[in-house]
Design an enzyme around this catalytic site. Structure first.
Site, PDB file in Angstrom:
ATOM      1  N   VAL A 471       0.793  -1.249   0.008  1.00 17.16           N
ATOM      2  CA  VAL A 471       0.145  -0.011  -0.094  1.00 17.16           C
ATOM      3  C   VAL A 471       0.849   1.196  -0.156  1.00 17.16           C
ATOM      4  O   VAL A 471       0.958   1.969   0.803  1.00 17.16           O
ATOM      5  CB  VAL A 471      -0.978   0.052   1.268  1.00 17.16           C
ATOM      6  CG1 VAL A 471      -2.281   1.143   1.058  1.00 17.16           C
ATOM      7  CG2 VAL A 471      -1.411  -1.264   1.434  1.00 17.16           C
ATOM      8  N   THR A 553       4.120  -4.119  -5.006  1.00 16.86           N
ATOM      9  CA  THR A 553       5.734  -3.914  -4.509  1.00 16.86           C
ATOM     10  C   THR A 553       6.362  -3.984  -5.600  1.00 16.86           C
ATOM     11  O   THR A 553       6.029  -4.661  -6.876  1.00 16.86           O
ATOM     12  CB  THR A 553       5.836  -5.022  -3.325  1.00 16.86           C
ATOM     13  OG1 THR A 553       5.973  -6.368  -4.069  1.00 16.86           O
ATOM     14  CG2 THR A 553       4.669  -5.140  -2.190  1.00 16.86           C
ATOM     15  N   LEU A 611      -0.058   1.359 -21.511  1.00 21.01           N
ATOM     16  CA  LEU A 611      -0.262   1.053 -22.733  1.00 21.01           C
ATOM     17  C   LEU A 611      -0.353  -0.312 -22.898  1.00 21.01           C
ATOM     18  O   LEU A 611       0.297  -1.142 -22.424  1.00 21.01           O
ATOM     19  CB  LEU A 611       1.082   1.465 -23.502  1.00 21.01           C
ATOM     20  CG  LEU A 611       1.073   3.225 -23.711  1.00 21.01           C
ATOM     21  CD1 LEU A 611       2.159   3.543 -24.591  1.00 21.01           C
ATOM     22  CD2 LEU A 611      -0.173   3.719 -24.356  1.00 21.01           C
ATOM     23  N   GLY A 662       9.568  12.649  -7.441  1.00 18.25           N
ATOM     24  CA  GLY A 662       9.205  11.360  -7.282  1.00 18.25           C
ATOM     25  C   GLY A 662       9.160  10.798  -8.428  1.00 18.25           C
ATOM     26  O   GLY A 662       8.386   9.629  -8.634  1.00 18.25           O
ATOM     27  N   GLU A 665      13.173   6.394  -8.897  1.00 20.49           N
ATOM     28  CA  GLU A 665      13.241   5.541  -7.279  1.00 20.49           C
ATOM     29  C   GLU A 665      13.932   6.464  -6.330  1.00 20.49           C
ATOM     30  O   GLU A 665      14.768   7.363  -6.556  1.00 20.49           O
ATOM     31  CB  GLU A 665      14.242   4.327  -7.427  1.00 20.49           C
ATOM     32  CG  GLU A 665      13.479   3.319  -8.564  1.00 20.49           C
ATOM     33  CD  GLU A 665      12.205   2.662  -7.953  1.00 20.49           C
ATOM     34  OE1 GLU A 665      12.087   2.256  -6.805  1.00 20.49           O
ATOM     35  OE2 GLU A 665      11.067   2.647  -8.769  1.00 20.49           O
ATOM     36  N   LYS A 680      12.290  -4.934 -18.489  1.00 19.75           N
ATOM     37  CA  LYS A 680      11.460  -4.532 -19.463  1.00 19.75           C
ATOM     38  C   LYS A 680      11.438  -5.030 -20.695  1.00 19.75           C
ATOM     39  O   LYS A 680      10.652  -5.962 -21.390  1.00 19.75           O
ATOM     40  CB  LYS A 680      11.151  -3.181 -19.484  1.00 19.75           C
ATOM     41  CG  LYS A 680      10.316  -2.708 -17.975  1.00 19.75           C
ATOM     42  CD  LYS A 680      10.182  -0.872 -18.338  1.00 19.75           C
ATOM     43  CE  LYS A 680       9.464  -0.478 -17.013  1.00 19.75           C
ATOM     44  NZ  LYS A 680       9.723   0.932 -16.743  1.00 19.75           N
TER      45      LYS A 680
END
Ligand code: ADP
Ligand code: ASP
Ligand code: MG
Length: 750
Positions: A471, A553, A611, A662, A665, A680
């Site tokens: 969260v 997470t 996307l 922000g 990381e 990725k």
């Protein structure tokens, strides 16, 4: 004449009783009625416990009995005016003195026969009906108390006595003729020809009422209880259960036989014989429609209700001797019948190599022994194997006359069970096609009931149970999105989304009814320390239908439990790239699990955020296309940094700014190293069908070598200033070539 029965749940307290008496008086003004009462709520159970305790030599039965006496005295004091109380209080005291003596006897002898037990239990109905008769009298009704032992004759099958209808009918008619006034009759109890007290089986007051109704040719039988009628499933287990307006006798019988406790199964037979309609009504909602049980099948749904019975043991009888030998089945059933053991369900495969029977838990061992005794020679010669027993099972049954000749019911049933990972041990469908039953693990019962209920009665509606781990920024945003969409999803998509489990790295919390996430959600007030193992155990223990595990997470540890989550047929939705970019071995293992089960693994946001890249790629591959080359800017953080660089700002400043906003990381080196982009492109490569490992990807890090080992982020940012000129030079070179600077990922020729 109408027979009107009120169960213990309707007379649980003086307030409730007053409601009941209002209904009775109102009815007796309009129709000729006779009333049947059960014992006050819980009384039979306490009496039964007292017998057990006394028999076991446990003196604690005494305070229990005292409390029970108190309860009855209080009822009298609240329900009968002072001037009329003496007679009733005396009646209660005399009866409790007798009970005390009886239990003392049991305690001393350490023995309680079924006959004695029936006698002890009979006090419950006698006390309630007598008290209520007096209460009615004091309200001006011409009420007469009738002890049903004088009018219902049974055999001496104590605990579950069989009614002698011929004798009983005559006695009932005679008693009703010779006792003018509003008859108040005790439920549940009867007597043998020798005057011994018997009972008709637990919950048997409904049956008493049916016996009276048939003897008197009543126009209807009303069973008043604490729910709105017979419902599509046990309302204690299925919150969304609906009242069934109409049912046939057979349907009601099947449902009650498999655990719909609201009517005692045997009630239906006499009513059906005489075609007396049975109404089930709610004492606490007297104007509600209730349920009408008659010869007519209700129209509409394929399945009318789902019921369940827990505490079942399954026996598997197997061996060559069962094949082709006519009469082997008969021997199995006769052996079980010799022990007066009731068989709940039978299933035999057409190979005839094995027969499977379900009996109630307490009888499993005895049934096994009886069968093995019957087949003692066959077991010796190896023609029959030892009978195996599996405890802790439940039977779940879908019931409806409309299933006849309408295909699809079993398909719906087993699909719903399968989708929720509920294992089925045996299946039975009677050739009447009225009932499909399945034996499942008892711990899956509630989930199974809810899943079937949803499939049959709310097929256009679904409840989704979400467990969210992480969260943080993304998790919180997701909760906001769910909250904002909740109402629309429910209204337009008939989807109810409940967030039932939440965790961050420190704490976790659970709520089966769904957290209120309208104003965001914080785990600050929770004290349960987060443990992933415990979190998963809770997901299994809560055992809810349609479960989705959402991992927000970036944790390797969380990703490493996906396989088990999927194996439990819970779906996964995640932006976490770790699972798909770990070793090939793990990647393939996960694919295998997905292929086997029903649960979906959705990770579209692993690459290119919102996307639809992964889905598109999967569609292309499925339709036979080959991926020749992928070229992409895959990092939002890096894209921001290089775009700002173009605007003339120094590199170190840009990185600092991106971090403050922000967009990176916490340590920008995690983005600048290119590892995230590498993950990725690796995922896209694998989706394209290539077997690549992370180490196969060549990465050009944007973290200058001398800054890589900086202890803190601030130190890194300061060290980075030295490299501003290098980055400016790269930008200039690019511009001279009419190009721009971007951090690109390329997959080419594999
Ligand atoms: P009473 O004391 O009136 O005889 P019971 O406790 O014997 O009442 O039966 C009523 C209860 O049966 C309800 O409170 C409900 O919890 C339970 N029940 C189980 N299955 C069903 C069902 N299919 N429909 C309605 N009630 C059910
Ligand atoms: N009082 C009895 C029992 O609890 C009968 C009944 O309630 O119908 O089993
Ligand atoms: Mg009942």
């Amino acid at each position: 004449m109408k027979i009107v029965k009120f169960g213990g749940s309707s007379i649980a307290s003086p307030d409730f009783v007053n409601k009941v008496l209002d209904i009775v008086i109102e009815k007796s003004k309009r129709d000729g009625i006779a009333i049947v009462f059960s014992a006050f709520a819980g009384v039979t159970e306490v009496l039964s416990d007292c017998c057990k305790m006394a028999e076991a030599g446990d003196i604690q039965y005494q305070p229990q009995l005292k409390a029970l006496e108190h309860k009855h005295l209080n009822m009298v004091k609240s329900l009968v005016p002072v001037q009329n109380q003496t007679k009733v209080l005396t009646f209660v005291k005399v009866n409790f003195n007798e009970l005390e003596g009886l239990l003392q006897g049991i305690f001393l002898l350490k023995e309680c026969t079924k006959r004695t037990r029936d006698f002890v239990l009979s006090f419950g109905e006698r006390l309630s009906a007598f008290t209520l008769t007096e209460s009615l009298k004091s309200r001006g009704e011409k009420a007469v108390f009738i002890d049903s032992r004088s009018i219902i004759r049974t055999d001496n099958h104590f605990g579950n006595a069989k009614v002698d209808f011929e004798t009983s009918n005559a006695l009932i008619v005679e008693a009703f003729k010779s006792n003018p006034g509003l008859k108040v009759v005790t439920g549940f109890i009867a007597s043998t020809a020798h005057g011994e007290t018997t009972t008709l089986g637990r919950s048997g007051s409904d049956y008493t009422a049916a016996i009276l109704a048939t003897a008197l040719g009543a126009e209807s039988l009303e069973i008043w209880t604490d729910v709105n009628g017979m419902m599509t499933a046990d309302p204690r287990l299925v919150k969304k259960a609906l009242t069934i307006p109409e049912l046939s006798y057979i349907e009601a019988l099947e449902l009650s036989h498999f655990g719909a406790k609201v009517v005692f199964p045997a009630t239906m037979q006499p009513a059906m014989r005489k075609q007396i309609p049975v109404h089930i009504k709610n004492t606490f909602n007297p104007t509600g429609e209730g349920t009408l049980i008659s010869a007519k099948a209700g129209n509409g749904t394929l399945v009318r209700g789902i019921s369940s019975m827990k505490g079942v043991t399954l026996l598997n009888i197997q061996g060559a001797c069962l094949m082709d030998v006519i009469g082997a089945g008969k021997r199995v059933f006769e052996a079980v019948a010799r022990g007066s053991i009731n068989i709940v369900l039978i299933s035999q495969a057409s190979s005839e190599y094995s027969i499977c029977i379900a009996v109630s838990e307490g009888e499993g061992k005895r049934a096994k022994a009886l069968i093995e005794e019957e087949f003692v020679y066959e077991i010796k010669t190896g023609d029959m194997e030892e009978v195996t027993i599996s405890k802790g099972k439940a039977v779940i049954a879908a019931v409806g006359e409309n299933m006849k000749q309408h295909p699809g019911a079993s398909g719906t049933m087993f699909q719903a069970l399968g989708e929720n990972n509920i294992n089925i041990y045996a299946i039975a469908q009677g050739s009447s096609e009225l009932n499909i039953s399945a034996v499942i693990d008892q711990q899956d019962m509630t989930k199974a009931l809810n899943a079937l209920h949803e499939a049959f009665f709310l097929s256009d509606r679904k409840v989704l149970h979400i467990y969210l781990v992480g969260v943080g920024l993304i998790g919180k945003t997701l909760l906001k999105m769910i909250s904002a969409q909740q109402e629309k999803l429910q209204r337009e998509n008939l989807l109810e989304v409940k967030v039932v489990g939440l965790a961050n790295s420190r704490f976790m919390d659970f709520n089966e009814d769904g957290f209120n996430i309208a104003n965001g959600f914080s785990l600050d007030n929770t004290h349960q320390k987060m443990s992933l193992t415990r979190f998963r155990e809770m997901m299994n223990d809560m055992n809810l239908s349609n479960t989705v595990f959402v991992d927000c997470t970036a944790s390797e540890e969380v990703a490493s439990c996906y396989q088990q989550v999927l194996e439990a047929n819970m779906a996964i939705v995640t932006p976490n790239k770790k699972a798909n970019s770990s070793s090939l071995e793990k990647y393939h293992a996960l694919r295998k699990v997905i292929g086997k089960g029903n649960a979906r693994f959705l990770y579209e946001t692993n690459v290119a955020a919102g996307l639809p890249v992964i889905g598109t790629l999967q569609d292309l591959i499925v339709s036979g296309d080959k991926v020749l080359r992928i070229e992409a800017v895959l990092s939002g953080s890096m894209n921001y940094i290089f775009s700002r660089l173009e605007e003339g700002l120094p590199f170190s400043e840009v990185v600092k700014e991106a971090r403050e906003k922000g967009f990176t990381e916490p340590d920008p080196r995690d983005d600048l190293s290119g590892a995230d982009v590498a993950r990725k492109i690796l995922i896209l490569a694998r989706e394209s069908g290539l077997s690549l490992e992370f180490s196969d990807i060549e990465v050009e890090s944007m973290v200058p070598e001398d800054t890589a080992s900086a202890e803190s982020v601030d130190e890194f940012l300061t060290l980075l200033e030295v490299h501003n000129a290098d980055f400016q030079k790269r930008l200039d070179t690019a511009r001279n070539e009419g190009a721009t600077l971007r951090f690109m990922a390329t997959l080419d020729k594999g």
